[in-house]
Scaffold this active site. Sequence first.
Site, PDB file in Angstrom:
ATOM      1  CE  LYS A  10      -3.945  -2.116   2.388  1.00  0.00           C
ATOM      2  NZ  LYS A  10      -4.784  -2.023   3.604  1.00  0.00           N
ATOM      3  CE1 TYR A  50      -9.393  -2.904  -0.588  1.00  0.00           C
ATOM      4  CE2 TYR A  50      -8.678  -1.109  -2.011  1.00  0.00           C
ATOM      5  CZ  TYR A  50      -8.380  -2.144  -1.150  1.00  0.00           C
ATOM      6  OH  TYR A  50      -7.070  -2.435  -0.852  1.00  0.00           O
ATOM      7  CG  PHE A  58     -13.845   1.134   6.283  1.00  0.00           C
ATOM      8  CD1 PHE A  58     -13.308   0.624   5.095  1.00  0.00           C
ATOM      9  CD2 PHE A  58     -14.604   0.285   7.069  1.00  0.00           C
ATOM     10  CE1 PHE A  58     -13.518  -0.692   4.716  1.00  0.00           C
ATOM     11  CE2 PHE A  58     -14.822  -1.040   6.704  1.00  0.00           C
ATOM     12  CZ  PHE A  58     -14.272  -1.521   5.517  1.00  0.00           C
ATOM     13  NE  ARG A  86      -6.958 -12.795   5.281  1.00  0.00           N
ATOM     14  CZ  ARG A  86      -7.206 -11.486   5.132  1.00  0.00           C
ATOM     15  NH1 ARG A  86      -6.839 -10.854   4.025  1.00  0.00           N
ATOM     16  NH2 ARG A  86      -7.812 -10.809   6.079  1.00  0.00           N
ATOM     17  CB  THR A  92      -6.824  -5.503  10.075  1.00  0.00           C
ATOM     18  OG1 THR A  92      -7.339  -6.587   9.304  1.00  0.00           O
ATOM     19  CG2 THR A  92      -7.115  -4.203   9.362  1.00  0.00           C
ATOM     20  NE  ARG A 103      -2.346  -5.799   7.016  1.00  0.00           N
ATOM     21  CZ  ARG A 103      -3.471  -6.388   6.680  1.00  0.00           C
ATOM     22  NH1 ARG A 103      -4.069  -7.235   7.513  1.00  0.00           N
ATOM     23  NH2 ARG A 103      -4.029  -6.133   5.508  1.00  0.00           N
ATOM     24  CG  ASN A 113      -3.387  -2.428   7.019  1.00  0.00           C
ATOM     25  OD1 ASN A 113      -3.199  -2.175   5.834  1.00  0.00           O
ATOM     26  ND2 ASN A 113      -4.479  -3.016   7.451  1.00  0.00           N
ATOM     27  CG  HIS A 116      -5.452  -6.088  -0.312  1.00  0.00           C
ATOM     28  ND1 HIS A 116      -6.708  -5.957   0.229  1.00  0.00           N
ATOM     29  CD2 HIS A 116      -5.545  -7.020  -1.306  1.00  0.00           C
ATOM     30  CE1 HIS A 116      -7.529  -6.790  -0.426  1.00  0.00           C
ATOM     31  NE2 HIS A 116      -6.853  -7.430  -1.359  1.00  0.00           N
ATOM     32  CD  GLU A 127      -8.849  -9.261  -3.550  1.00  0.00           C
ATOM     33  OE1 GLU A 127      -7.681  -9.593  -3.220  1.00  0.00           O
ATOM     34  OE2 GLU A 127      -9.696  -8.859  -2.739  1.00  0.00           O
TER      35      GLU A 127
END
Length: 135
Positions: A10, A50, A58, A86, A92, A103, A113, A116, A127
């Site tokens: 990100k 998204y 959010f 993950r 998160t 993270r 964070n 993704h 995705e």
Amino acid sequence: MMERTLAIIKPDAMKAGSADEIMNLIEDKGFTILEEKETTLSRSQAESFYTEHKERTFFKDLVNFMISGPVTLLVLEKDNAVKDWRDVMGATDPLEAAEGTVRKLFGASKGENATHGSDSLESAKREVAFFFPRL
């Protein structure tokens, strides 16, 4: 079972110069990076990507954050890629993430964070195809 998943480094991690360290960590954890692309998302791309969060409070902040600077898009492959990525990312909220996770190491807040990751095999397929349609 060999799987593919999408990872996004990100804007916060890109701005901090952490992309190479994150990609090294990904490879150290046994993932193969099949595709890599640095880009800046358009508002329409971010909103479409998204869209499942469109009704959430959010959503606007998430879209604004994701278009605020460059991101690195990655297609990762390995056995159990979705779950393993993950796990490597961590919770998160970086404050709740386990030591050594991406993270925990690179995230600043629940919103910023660092990464993704697809949350299911179905999401991963969607995705990956969103950003890498030829795969």
